[in-house]
Design a protein around this motif. Structure first.
Motif, PDB file in Angstrom:
ATOM      1  N   ARG A 604       5.983  -3.067  -3.504  1.00 54.28           N
ATOM      2  CA  ARG A 604       4.780  -3.409  -2.723  1.00 54.28           C
ATOM      3  C   ARG A 604       4.248  -2.199  -1.973  1.00 54.28           C
ATOM      4  O   ARG A 604       3.041  -1.913  -1.955  1.00 54.28           O
ATOM      5  CB  ARG A 604       5.107  -4.535  -1.754  1.00 54.28           C
ATOM      6  CG  ARG A 604       3.892  -5.053  -0.988  1.00 54.28           C
ATOM      7  CD  ARG A 604       4.337  -6.078   0.035  1.00 54.28           C
ATOM      8  NE  ARG A 604       5.274  -5.453   0.984  1.00 54.28           N
ATOM      9  CZ  ARG A 604       5.968  -6.131   1.887  1.00 54.28           C
ATOM     10  NH1 ARG A 604       5.911  -7.451   1.919  1.00 54.28           N
ATOM     11  NH2 ARG A 604       6.788  -5.503   2.712  1.00 54.28           N
ATOM     12  N   VAL A 607       2.484   0.176  -4.309  1.00 46.74           N
ATOM     13  CA  VAL A 607       1.169  -0.336  -4.739  1.00 46.74           C
ATOM     14  C   VAL A 607       0.136  -0.151  -3.632  1.00 46.74           C
ATOM     15  O   VAL A 607      -1.019   0.275  -3.865  1.00 46.74           O
ATOM     16  CB  VAL A 607       1.286  -1.806  -5.164  1.00 46.74           C
ATOM     17  CG1 VAL A 607      -0.094  -2.402  -5.404  1.00 46.74           C
ATOM     18  CG2 VAL A 607       2.146  -1.920  -6.407  1.00 46.74           C
ATOM     19  N   ARG A 611      -3.466   2.485  -3.574  1.00 41.60           N
ATOM     20  CA  ARG A 611      -4.786   1.851  -3.691  1.00 41.60           C
ATOM     21  C   ARG A 611      -5.900   2.883  -3.458  1.00 41.60           C
ATOM     22  O   ARG A 611      -6.921   2.867  -4.144  1.00 41.60           O
ATOM     23  CB  ARG A 611      -4.918   0.711  -2.676  1.00 41.60           C
ATOM     24  CG  ARG A 611      -4.160  -0.538  -3.080  1.00 41.60           C
ATOM     25  CD  ARG A 611      -4.422  -1.668  -2.121  1.00 41.60           C
ATOM     26  NE  ARG A 611      -4.060  -1.301  -0.759  1.00 41.60           N
ATOM     27  CZ  ARG A 611      -4.234  -2.085   0.293  1.00 41.60           C
ATOM     28  NH1 ARG A 611      -4.766  -3.273   0.143  1.00 41.60           N
ATOM     29  NH2 ARG A 611      -3.882  -1.672   1.500  1.00 41.60           N
TER      30      ARG A 611
END
Length: 628
Positions: A604, A607, A611
Motif C-alpha cells: 500500500r 502504491v 501515485r
C-alpha cells in the motif's frame, strides 16, 4: 636280627632221642600224657627223654615240637604246666587249651592257624608265639592283659589293630605281613621293641605315642621319604632303627638325613652312629632349616601376591561397574607365579609390581610407582616387556615419557586397561621405541573396532612395528593404513587454522611448525597446498594426538584446573548457542505471524508513493544524494 625277634623270646627246638615211643607213633594223637613227650633246648627247656619221674621233677614244661599234630592235644596232669611248645606241626585251630590257666609261654610257630580265637582263656599268658601261620586279623586278645611278647611274623595281617589294651606288652613282632601303614599303636605304653620288617609300609604314625620304644625295625618296606617318618623325631626314647631296603635308603646322605630326622639315634641299620656322622647331620640340619625358612618365605610371598592380584582385579571390576563398562562374571584367578628369579618391586594389599627376568608385570594402579624407582642402566636395558593389568590406560599415559627414558627396547602388553577409543592409541607415540605391541581384547573395547589396527600402524609408523597382537606387520598392512588415514591427515594439516595446530601438536612439533611459519612470513601469499608440503608428513600424523592436559601447564594439578576451566567455557559457549537459537526461533515465529499485514502495508505504501511519479523520482534522487 631275624623275623623271630630278640634272643629273649626265641624258640629253637631240637629233635632228640625219645624215651617213651617214636615221634611218628604220636603224629595224630589228641590225648597225650605230659610224661610221655620229649623236650627241646630253648629258654631253659631240659634236654633228653622225660619219664614220669622227670615230669614229677619239672611239671611246668612240655615240648610237642614236630609231632605232626593237626590240633592241639588234650593234655592231662598239667595243672602246673607253664611252658608249652607246639611249633612245626599242622595245627589249624587252637582248641583244648581252656584248662591251661597257668600257662605263661605258648609257642605255635609254623602251623596252619588262621585266627586267634581259643587263647582268650589263657589270662596268665606272657609270651605268645604265632609266627609263620595264616592269621589275617589281630583279634581275640582282649583278656591277655599280661602279655609281654607277641610274635605274629609271616602271617597275612593287613593292619595293626585291637592292641590298645596290652599296656604290658614289651615286644611286638609283625614282620613279613601285609601292613601298609604304621598306626593303631596307642595304649602300648610298655612297648620297647617293634619289628615291622618286610611289609609294604609307606607311612609311619603314632610311634611318638610309645614312651618306652627303643628299637624299631622297618627294613624292606616302601618308605620313600623322611617326611613319612616325621613322627620318629618326636620320640624321646628311640635309639635303634633299621631302614635298609627302603627307597629312602638310596638317597644321598641317607644316614645323615636319618640323624636329622631322629637326632638321638645311636644305631642305624645295625651300625653305630659315629661322631662325624652326627656333625654332618648337624650341618645338613642347618641347611634344611634354611631351606624350610626360604620355602615358607616363598609360600607367604606367593599368598600375598595372589591376594594383591585378586584385590586389584576386584577394584578394577568395581571401577568398571561405576563407569557402566562390561564386567566379568566374577574375578578370575591370576597368572601363575614365575620362576625363582622373580623379584618383587612393590607389593601391597591391592597392587603388585614384579620383575620376572626380562618382563616387568604391573597389577593395579599402585604398581605404577615401580616405574619411578631408580633403575640401573643394565637392569632397565634388560627389560624387554612391560605388561599392564587392571590399570586404566589414562593412568598409564603420564608414565609413558618416563618409560621412553628408562627402557629403550620394549614390547608393551595391555590387558584389562580399558582402551576404548582410537585417540588413546596415539598416546603410545610418546615412547622411544616399540618393537611389539599387544592389546588383549579382554578389557580393551578398542580391539572390537574395525579400524583400530590400521589407525595404530598409521600413527606409529615411525616405530616400524614388527608385531601387533602377535601377528607380523607386513608392508601391505602399512600401505593399507596409509591409504585409510593418509588423506585425512593431509586434509587436517592443510585446512586446520594455525592457532588450532598449535593447540593440537606436541611441544616438539610446535617448534617445528613455528619455525616454518616464521620462515614463511618473509614471503608473500603461500597457498594451503604449500603449507601442507612444508609442514611435512610427520606433522599430519602428529595431529592425531591424545592430549591429557593443557601443554602450557607445569603439573598434573594445573592440568586438572585448566581442564575444569575449559569445561566451564565450553558449557558457557554451548549455553549461548542454545539461547541464540531460541531467540532466533521466537523472532521467526513472530515474523511469521506479522508478515501478512506487514506485506499489505508495504504494498500500500509503495502504491501511494508512486501515485505522483515526478514527486517520487525527486524524493528517490534526494535520498540517493544524501546517502553518498
Amino acid at each position: 636280627m631275624g623275623d623271630l625277634g630278640p634272643q629273649s623270646y626265641r624258640v629253637h627246638p631240637r629233635r632228640l632221642t625219645q624215651s617213651a615211643g617214636a615221634p611218628g607213633s604220636q603224629s595224630n594223637t589228641s590225648h597225650v600224657t605230659a610224661g610221655d613227650v620229649i623236650t627241646a633246648s630253648a629258654l631253659g627247656f631240659p634236654c633228653g627223654g622225660r619219664s614220669h619221674d622227670d615230669y614229677a621233677a619239672l611239671p611246668e614244661r612240655l615240648d610237642l615240637d614236630r609231632r605232626g599234630l593237626e590240633e592241639c592235644p588234650l593234655l592231662e596232669r598239667v595243672e602246673k604246666l607253664r611252658l608249652l611248645n607246639l611249633q612245626h606241626n599242622r595245627i589249624s585251630c587252637m582248641r583244648n587249651l581252656e584248662h591251661l590257666r597257668w600257662l605263661v609261654f605258648l609257642d605255635l610257630h609254623d602251623n596252619r592257624i588262621s585266627h586267634l580265637y581259643g587263647v582268650s582263656t589263657l589270662t596268665s599268658l606272657r609270651v605268645l608265639m604265632l609266627g609263620k601261620n595264616r592269621i589275617q586279623r589281630i583279634c581275640g586278645l582282649e583278656k591277655l592283659t599280661n602279655l609281654d611278647v607277641l610274635d605274629l611274623h609271616c602271617n597275612e595281617i593287613p593292619r595293626i589293630e585291637n592292641l590298645s589294651h596290652l599296656s604290658e606288652l614289651r615286644v611286638l613282632n609283625l614282620a613279613g605281613n601285609r601292613i601298609s601303614r604304621v598306626e593303631g599303636l596307642r595304649g602300648l605304653d610298655s612297648l620297647a621293641e617293634l619289628n615291622l620288617r618286610r611289609n609294604v609300609i609307606s607311612g609311619v604314625a603314632e610311634v611318638d605315642r610309645l614312651p618306652c620304644l627303643r628299637r624299631l625295625f622297618l627294613s624292606s618296606n616302601c618308605i620313600g621319604s623322611f617326611d613319612d617318618l616325621a613322627c620318629l623325631g618326636e620320640s624321646g626314647s628311640l635309639c635303634e632303627l633299621t631302614l635298609d631296603g627302603n627307597p629312602v635308603a638310596q638317597e644321598t646322605w641317607y644316614r645323615q638325613a636319618a640323624l636329622r630326622c631322629v637326632p638321638h639315634l645311636r644305631t642305624l641299620d645295625m651300625k653305630r652312629i659315629t661322631e662325624e656322622e652326627r656333625r654332618m647331620a648337624c650341618v645338613l640340619a642347618r641347611k634344611e632349616d634354611e631351606k624350610k625358612r626360604e620355602t615358607h618365605k616363598q609360600a607367604v610371598h606367593k599368598e600375598k601376591r595372589r591376594l594383591a592380584i585378586r584385590n586389584a582385579a576386584q577394584q578394577w571390576e568395581e571401577l568398571k561397574a561405576c563407569l557402566d563398562l562390561p564386567t566379568q562374571n566374577g574375578v578370575k584367578e591370576e597368572v601363575k607365579a614365575g620362576g625363582t628369579s622373580v623379584q618383587s618391586l612393590s607389593l601391597s594389599d591391592s597392587h603388585l609390581a614384579e620383575l620376572d627376568g626380562e618382563m616387568l608385570r604391573l597389577f593395579g594402579p599402585g604398581a605404577l610407582e615401580a616405574l619411578e624407582r631408580g633403575w640401573g642402566v643394565q637392569t632397565a636395558g634388560a627389560v624387554t616387556t612391560i605388561a599392564f593389568r587392571y590399570i586404566s590406560f589414562d593412568a598409564i599415559i603420564p608414565t609413558l615419557p618416563r618409560i621412553r627414558v628408562k627402557f629403550p627396547n620394549l614390547h608393551l602388553v595391555f590387558l584389562e586397561t580399558n582402551i576404548s577409543r582410537l585417540p588413546q592409541l596415539a598416546a603410545l607415540a610418546q615412547v622411544k621405541r616399540l618393537d611389539q605391541l599387544t592389546i588383549h581384547p579382554e578389557g580393551n573395547p578398542v580391539v572390537g573396532l574395525a579400524l583400530w589396527r590400521s589407525f595404530l600402524l598409521y600413527r606409529l609408523h615411525h616405530f616400524n612395528l614388527q608385531k601387533l597382537n602377535g601377528v607380523e606387520v607386513t608392508m601391505n598392512d602399512v600401505i593399507a593404513a596409509e591409504r585409510l588415514f593418509g588423506t585425512l591427515g593431509h586434509v587436517a594439516t592443510t585446512k586446520t587454522p594455525r592457532c588450532r595446530l598449535l593447540l593440537l601438536l606436541e611441544e616438539s612439533r610446535k617448534r617445528q611448525l613455528q619455525f616454518l611459519l616464521e620462515g614463511r612470513g618473509r614471503r608473500a601469499g603461500p597457498t594451503p597446498e604449500e603449507d601442507g608440503r612444508q609442514l611435512g608428513e610427520g606433522l599430519s600424523r602428529a595431529l592425531f594426538n591424545y592430549p591429557v592436559r593443557d601443554p602450557s601447564g607445569d603439573g598434573q594439578e594445573e592440568g586438572a584446573v585448566d581442564a575444569s576451566r575449559r569445561a566451564e567455557l565450553v558449557q558457557r559457549y554451548l549455553c549461548g548457542l542454545v539461547q541464540w537459537a531460541a531467540d532466533t526461533s521466537i523472532k521467526g515465529e513472530a515474523l511469521h505471524k506479522l508478515w501478512p499485514s506487514m506485506f499489505v502495508e508495504m504494498v500500500r505504501d509503495c502504491v501511494l508513493d508512486m501515485r505522483d511519479r515526478p514527486a517520487f523520482r525527486q524524493a528517490s534522487l534526494s535520498r540517493l544524494t544524501h546517502t553518498k
